[in-house]
Structure formats: structure tokens, C-alpha cells
Enzyme design. Structure first.
Site, PDB file in Angstrom:
ATOM      1  N   ASP A  50      36.813  34.400  36.962  1.00  0.00           N
ATOM      2  CA  ASP A  50      37.847  33.574  37.580  1.00  0.00           C
ATOM      3  C   ASP A  50      38.084  34.031  39.013  1.00  0.00           C
ATOM      4  OD1 ASP A  50      40.175  31.589  37.166  1.00  0.00           O
ATOM      5  OD2 ASP A  50      41.106  33.321  38.146  1.00  0.00           O
ATOM      6  N   TYR A  55      41.850  34.048  46.937  1.00  0.00           N
ATOM      7  CA  TYR A  55      41.751  35.468  46.554  1.00  0.00           C
ATOM      8  C   TYR A  55      40.843  36.281  47.484  1.00  0.00           C
ATOM      9  CZ  TYR A  55      43.437  33.799  41.960  1.00  0.00           C
ATOM     10  OH  TYR A  55      44.135  33.219  40.944  1.00  0.00           O
ATOM     11  N   LYS A  85      39.269  27.757  42.626  1.00  0.00           N
ATOM     12  CA  LYS A  85      40.453  26.899  42.779  1.00  0.00           C
ATOM     13  C   LYS A  85      40.630  26.396  44.204  1.00  0.00           C
ATOM     14  CE  LYS A  85      42.434  30.014  39.382  1.00  0.00           C
ATOM     15  NZ  LYS A  85      42.111  31.385  39.789  1.00  0.00           N
ATOM     16  N   HIS A 118      44.972  24.788  42.460  1.00  0.00           N
ATOM     17  CA  HIS A 118      45.570  26.119  42.238  1.00  0.00           C
ATOM     18  C   HIS A 118      47.058  26.044  41.872  1.00  0.00           C
ATOM     19  CE1 HIS A 118      45.019  30.579  43.527  1.00  0.00           C
ATOM     20  NE2 HIS A 118      45.960  30.483  42.620  1.00  0.00           N
TER      21      HIS A 118
HETATM   22  N1  LIG Z   1      46.116  30.497  38.559  1.00  0.00           N
HETATM   23  C1  LIG Z   1      47.016  31.354  38.997  1.00  0.00           C
HETATM   24  O1  LIG Z   1      48.008  30.979  39.642  1.00  0.00           O
HETATM   25  C2  LIG Z   1      46.849  32.804  38.703  1.00  0.00           C
HETATM   26  C3  LIG Z   1      45.631  33.264  38.266  1.00  0.00           C
HETATM   27  N2  LIG Z   1      45.422  34.609  38.033  1.00  0.00           N
HETATM   28  C4  LIG Z   1      44.077  35.022  37.552  1.00  0.00           C
HETATM   29  O2  LIG Z   1      44.230  35.731  36.326  1.00  0.00           O
HETATM   30  C5  LIG Z   1      43.665  37.033  36.449  1.00  0.00           C
HETATM   31  C6  LIG Z   1      44.396  38.024  35.554  1.00  0.00           C
HETATM   32  O3  LIG Z   1      45.783  38.016  35.771  1.00  0.00           O
HETATM   33  P1  LIG Z   1      46.553  39.225  36.490  1.00  0.00           P
HETATM   34  O4  LIG Z   1      47.797  38.627  37.036  1.00  0.00           O
HETATM   35  O5  LIG Z   1      45.634  39.941  37.372  1.00  0.00           O
HETATM   36  O6  LIG Z   1      47.042  40.161  35.326  1.00  0.00           O
HETATM   37  P2  LIG Z   1      46.470  40.848  33.984  1.00  0.00           P
HETATM   38  O7  LIG Z   1      47.474  40.562  32.943  1.00  0.00           O
HETATM   39  O8  LIG Z   1      45.065  40.514  33.758  1.00  0.00           O
HETATM   40  O9  LIG Z   1      46.639  42.386  34.336  1.00  0.00           O
HETATM   41  C7  LIG Z   1      45.819  43.042  35.262  1.00  0.00           C
HETATM   42  C8  LIG Z   1      46.323  44.480  35.410  1.00  0.00           C
HETATM   43  O10 LIG Z   1      46.271  45.153  34.142  1.00  0.00           O
HETATM   44  C9  LIG Z   1      45.473  46.341  34.243  1.00  0.00           C
HETATM   45  N3  LIG Z   1      44.679  46.424  33.016  1.00  0.00           N
HETATM   46  C10 LIG Z   1      43.557  45.743  32.687  1.00  0.00           C
HETATM   47  N4  LIG Z   1      43.125  46.065  31.459  1.00  0.00           N
HETATM   48  C11 LIG Z   1      43.996  46.961  30.968  1.00  0.00           C
HETATM   49  C12 LIG Z   1      44.089  47.673  29.734  1.00  0.00           C
HETATM   50  N5  LIG Z   1      43.183  47.493  28.766  1.00  0.00           N
HETATM   51  N6  LIG Z   1      45.125  48.538  29.574  1.00  0.00           N
HETATM   52  C13 LIG Z   1      46.043  48.726  30.569  1.00  0.00           C
HETATM   53  N7  LIG Z   1      46.018  48.084  31.746  1.00  0.00           N
HETATM   54  C14 LIG Z   1      44.989  47.203  31.949  1.00  0.00           C
HETATM   55  C15 LIG Z   1      44.612  46.153  35.486  1.00  0.00           C
HETATM   56  O11 LIG Z   1      44.313  47.384  36.091  1.00  0.00           O
HETATM   57  P3  LIG Z   1      42.797  47.979  36.182  1.00  0.00           P
HETATM   58  O12 LIG Z   1      41.995  47.047  37.025  1.00  0.00           O
HETATM   59  O13 LIG Z   1      43.024  49.285  36.830  1.00  0.00           O
HETATM   60  O14 LIG Z   1      42.293  48.105  34.777  1.00  0.00           O
HETATM   61  C16 LIG Z   1      45.505  45.291  36.371  1.00  0.00           C
HETATM   62  O15 LIG Z   1      46.376  46.085  37.151  1.00  0.00           O
HETATM   63  C17 LIG Z   1      43.737  37.324  37.940  1.00  0.00           C
HETATM   64  O16 LIG Z   1      42.896  38.394  38.313  1.00  0.00           O
HETATM   65  C18 LIG Z   1      43.358  35.973  38.504  1.00  0.00           C
HETATM   66  O17 LIG Z   1      41.956  35.803  38.427  1.00  0.00           O
HETATM   67  C19 LIG Z   1      46.464  35.495  38.129  1.00  0.00           C
HETATM   68  C20 LIG Z   1      47.713  35.096  38.563  1.00  0.00           C
HETATM   69  C21 LIG Z   1      47.993  33.711  38.909  1.00  0.00           C
HETATM   70  O1  LIG Z   2      48.560  33.699  48.802  1.00  0.00           O
HETATM   71  C1  LIG Z   2      48.975  33.542  47.704  1.00  0.00           C
HETATM   72  C2  LIG Z   2      48.206  34.006  46.573  1.00  0.00           C
HETATM   73  O2  LIG Z   2      46.892  33.592  46.643  1.00  0.00           O
HETATM   74  C3  LIG Z   2      48.822  33.578  45.247  1.00  0.00           C
HETATM   75  O3  LIG Z   2      49.238  32.294  45.207  1.00  0.00           O
HETATM   76  C4  LIG Z   2      47.843  33.822  44.191  1.00  0.00           C
HETATM   77  O4  LIG Z   2      47.353  35.132  44.344  1.00  0.00           O
HETATM   78  C5  LIG Z   2      48.367  33.642  42.797  1.00  0.00           C
HETATM   79  O5  LIG Z   2      49.437  34.496  42.563  1.00  0.00           O
HETATM   80  C6  LIG Z   2      47.183  33.853  41.890  1.00  0.00           C
HETATM   81  O6  LIG Z   2      46.887  35.003  41.576  1.00  0.00           O
HETATM   82  O7  LIG Z   2      46.531  32.888  41.602  1.00  0.00           O
END
Ligand SMILES: NC(=O)C1=CN([C@@H]2O[C@H](COP(=O)(O)OP(=O)(O)OC[C@H]3O[C@@H](n4cnc5c(N)ncnc54)[C@H](OP(=O)(O)O)[C@@H]3O)[C@@H](O)[C@H]2O)C=CC1
Ligand SMILES: O=C[C@H](O)[C@@H](O)[C@@H](O)[C@H](O)C(=O)O
Length: 322
Positions: A50, A55, A85, A118
Site C-alpha cells: 500500500d 507518502y 492513491k 485518498h
Molecule cells: N488511507 C489512509 O488515509 C491511510 C492509510 N494508511 C496506510 O495503512 C498503513 C498502516 O497503517 P499505520 O497507520 O501505519 O499503522 P499500523 O497500525 O500498521 O501501525 C504501524 C506501527 O506499528 C508498529 N508495528 C508493526 N508491527 C508491529 C508488531 N507486530 N508489534 C508492535 N508494533 C508493530 C510499526 O513499527 P515498526 O515499523 O517499527 O515495526 C509502526 O510504528 C500505512 O503504512 C499506510 O500505508 C495509514 C493511515 C491512513
Molecule cells: O500529508 C498528509 C498525509 O499524506 C496524510 O494525509 C496521510 O499520510 C494519511 O494520514 C495516510 O497515511 O494516508
């Protein structure tokens, strides 16, 4: 294919790998670190990734994919499932085909598997600092934007199109005129933000849900340790010889959603894949379904406390009511 099972993409007859790797690191990391993490993930068996224009991870992801193909780690491009996105600054009818072409160039790909809007809003300028000025945030002209998304699919630039952060109300409106219905709604989904109404609505309409922040975004600015530090999840995890993170991901999987946990750590990304040969008991699921609800990332925390965003947030929150 990778090690994750495939789950149905609504009623389309197509599938999506149940787990993919999220690529947003917070704090942000350099391109080499992202590329190295994707390389490790491919070796671990991830095939679903993803990303998003916003990003800055499209380019390193594209490089890691190209390298994996040239090294023979993965035989063919078709084995990958890549989601990216449309960023809000390009969310206008006449900018969308060029925006997807830009993402394709960054990713070094001929097609994307899933192209998502997005966020349900348009920005009239790039974000240079937050809060974003109120006048830069506009409603989305969803009818013309969706027409351009359909054009992207009809041109073969993407296999599927969908949305992200859309409420039931927004989806119902979109379905009322869409020639190609949205295949996916990517939203926050985890034991602390269960999205009951949204899950039921999407199931009925054949829209697949992909869960972002399935671990509560542990350690990021928009998340916390409410999942990995949760006593109820911890107790279940101990009884099963699993981690709290795995229990959270397993709960998401059992809701029929795919998920995109982010980990750039070799052990944790492997741990997150290890959720498919065991299940939660009815009693364990019941306990999880009683946890208090609390959303992690919010539009106002990203862009500023503007009335229009507060209205969208209120609408999104209704979809997670019990
Ligand atoms: N469409 C949207 O608006 C959004 C999309 N996204 C997408 O979703 C993805 C995932 O969501 P995100 O918000 O990053 O959060 P997550 O819930 O995936 O959490 C990520 C965090 O958890 C830690 N982590 C991962 N695995 C473990 C584990 N087994 N035990 C403990 N900690 C762990 C990671 O650290 P480490 O790397 O050190 O393991 C990182 O800091 C994003 O990377 C993005 O691609 C996210 C937010 C908004
Ligand atoms: O600049 C803003 C950021 O891109 C924000 O909108 C995203 O990072 C979002 O939280 C996601 O993780 O998809």
C-alpha cells in the site's frame, strides 16, 4: 504467490491478498530505508503493498519491485497487488489521468491494481505547513472525479478503483451514479475502531474493506499503544501463545477485511504474516467487541480544526457506532 491467503474483492470475482505492507513510516525515513524494508517484505512473502502519491514511498517501492523481478525473487509483475492513491491536490476531473500516470512512472509499472481516492476532499494547494488554510480545503466534486477514476480503469491504467476514508452516506451517493462501483473502501479498522455500520453497509453493497492502522498506528504521531498495550488483547494473546499485535490483525481478518499493517522491522513484518493458521474463539471475539471505541487518525489533526472537516469526521464516526 505470497504466503497470505486471498480474500474476495466484493462480488467482482477478483481477489486481494488478505495482508499487505503499509509504507508510511513516521517519522519519515529515507528512500533507501523504505526500499530495503520492501525488499525484506518480498523475501518474507508479502506481495500486496500500500502506497500513495502523498507518502513519497511510490519510488522506493517501484525500485524494490523492479529489483525483485530482475533478481527472480518474484517471477512476474502479476504476482504483486499494488494499491496507490490519488492525492487531494489532483482531485479534479482533468488532472486525474495525469496523476495516475505520474504514480505509474514513480512505481515503474504499466498498471496499478487498485487506485483509490485518498480522502473525500480537494486541496487547492500543496501542503507546506499545517494547519492548512481553511480556503484551501474544498468539497470533492465526486461525480466528475469518479468519471475520471472510471476512465483510468477503462484505459487499463488500473485494474480496480475505489475510495478511502468514505462514510456510508458518501458511498451511497457514489453508488447512485457510478458506472463502475468502487471495489474498495480503505478505512481505519481495528479492535478499537470497529466500524460496525460501515462493515455491514459495505458487505451488503459488495464493497471490500481494507483496514489501515490495524495495529492502532503504534508509535506514530497519529496512533498510540492502545492496541499493543491493551490488557484484554494481551490476555487473549498470552492464552494463545501469540502477540497482542497478532490478535488485533487476526480480529481484522475475521471481519472479512484485508489489512495493511506497516512494519519496516524484519521480525515484526514476519510476525504480522503469521495469523492465518489459528483463530479467535467466540468468547475472545466477544471480549474484543466490548472494547471502548476510539479513532486514531483524524482529518482535523492532519489539516486543522476546520468546520468542513469536523462535519466529515462526525459523519465518519457514525459508521463506527455499535
Ligand atoms: N488511507 C489512509 O488515509 C491511510 C492509510 N494508511 C496506510 O495503512 C498503513 C498502516 O497503517 P499505520 O497507520 O501505519 O499503522 P499500523 O497500525 O500498521 O501501525 C504501524 C506501527 O506499528 C508498529 N508495528 C508493526 N508491527 C508491529 C508488531 N507486530 N508489534 C508492535 N508494533 C508493530 C510499526 O513499527 P515498526 O515499523 O517499527 O515495526 C509502526 O510504528 C500505512 O503504512 C499506510 O500505508 C495509514 C493511515 C491512513
Ligand atoms: O500529508 C498528509 C498525509 O499524506 C496524510 O494525509 C496521510 O499520510 C494519511 O494520514 C495516510 O497515511 O494516508
Amino acid at each position: 504467490m505470497g504466503v497470505a491467503p486471498e480474500v474476495p474483492l466484493g462480488c467482482s470475482g477478483k481477489t486481494i491478498p488478505a495482508i499487505g505492507l503499509g509504507t508510511v513510516a513516521d517519522p519519515r525515513v529515507d528512500a533507501e530505508t523504505t526500499k530495503a524494508a520492501v525488499h525484506e517484505a518480498i523475501k518474507a512473502g508479502y506481495r500486496h503493498f500500500d502506497t500513495a502519491f502523498a507518502y513519497g514511498s511510490e519510488q522506493p517501492l517501484g525500485e524494490a519491485i523492479a529489483e525483485a523481478l530482475s533478481l527472480g525473487l518474484v517471477k512476474s509483475r502479476d504476482e504483486f497487488f499494488i494499491t496507490t492513491k490519488l492525492w487531494c491536490t489532483f482531485a479534479e476531473r482533468d488532472q486525474i489521468v495525469s496523476a495516475i500516470k505520474m504514480s505509474l512512472k514513480n512505481l515503474q509499472l504499466d498498471y496499478i491494481d487498485m487506485y483509490l481516492i485518498h480522502l473525500p476532499l480537494r486541496l487547492t494547494q500543496q501542503i507546506t505547513k499545517t494547519p492548512v488554510p481553511k480556503e484551501a480545503i474544498k468539497p470533492l466534486d465526486i461525480e466528475s472525479v469518479w468519471e475520471a477514476m472510471e476512465e483510468c480503469q477503462n484505459l487499463g491504467l488500473t485494474k480496480g478503483i475505489g475510495v478511502s476514508n468514505f462514510s456510508c452516506k458518501m458511498l451511497a451517493h457514489l453508488l447512485s451514479f457510478a458506472k463502475i462501483p468502487p471495489a474498495v473502501n480503505q478505512v481505519e479498522l481495528n479492535p478499537f475502531w470497529r466500524q460496525k455500520k460501515l462493515r455491514e453497509f459495505c458487505k451488503e453493497k459488495g464493497i471490500h474493506i481494507t483496514a489501515y492502522s490495524p495495529l492502532g498506528a503504534n508509535g506514530t504521531r497519529w496512533g498510540d499503544n492502545r492496541i499493543v498495550g491493551c490488557d484484554v488483547l494481551n490476555e487473549i494473546a498470552k492464552a494463545k501463545g501469540k502477540t497482542t499485535a497478532q490478535v488485533s490483525l487476526r480480529w481484522v481478518y475475521e471481519q472479512g477485511a484485508s489489512m495493511i499493517p506497516k512494519s519496516f522491522n524484519k521480525e515484526r513484518m514476519r510476525q504480522n504474516l503469521d495469523i492465518f493458521d489459528w483463530c479467535l474463539t467466540e468468547e475472545e471475539s466477544h471480549k474484543i467487541n466490548q472494547l471502548p471505541q476510539r479513532k486514531g487518525s483524524t482529518l482535523t489533526s492532519i489539516f486543522g480544526p476546520h468546520d468542513f472537516l469536523l462535519e466529515i469526521e462526525a459523519e465518519l464516526e457514525q459508521d463506527s457506532e455499535a
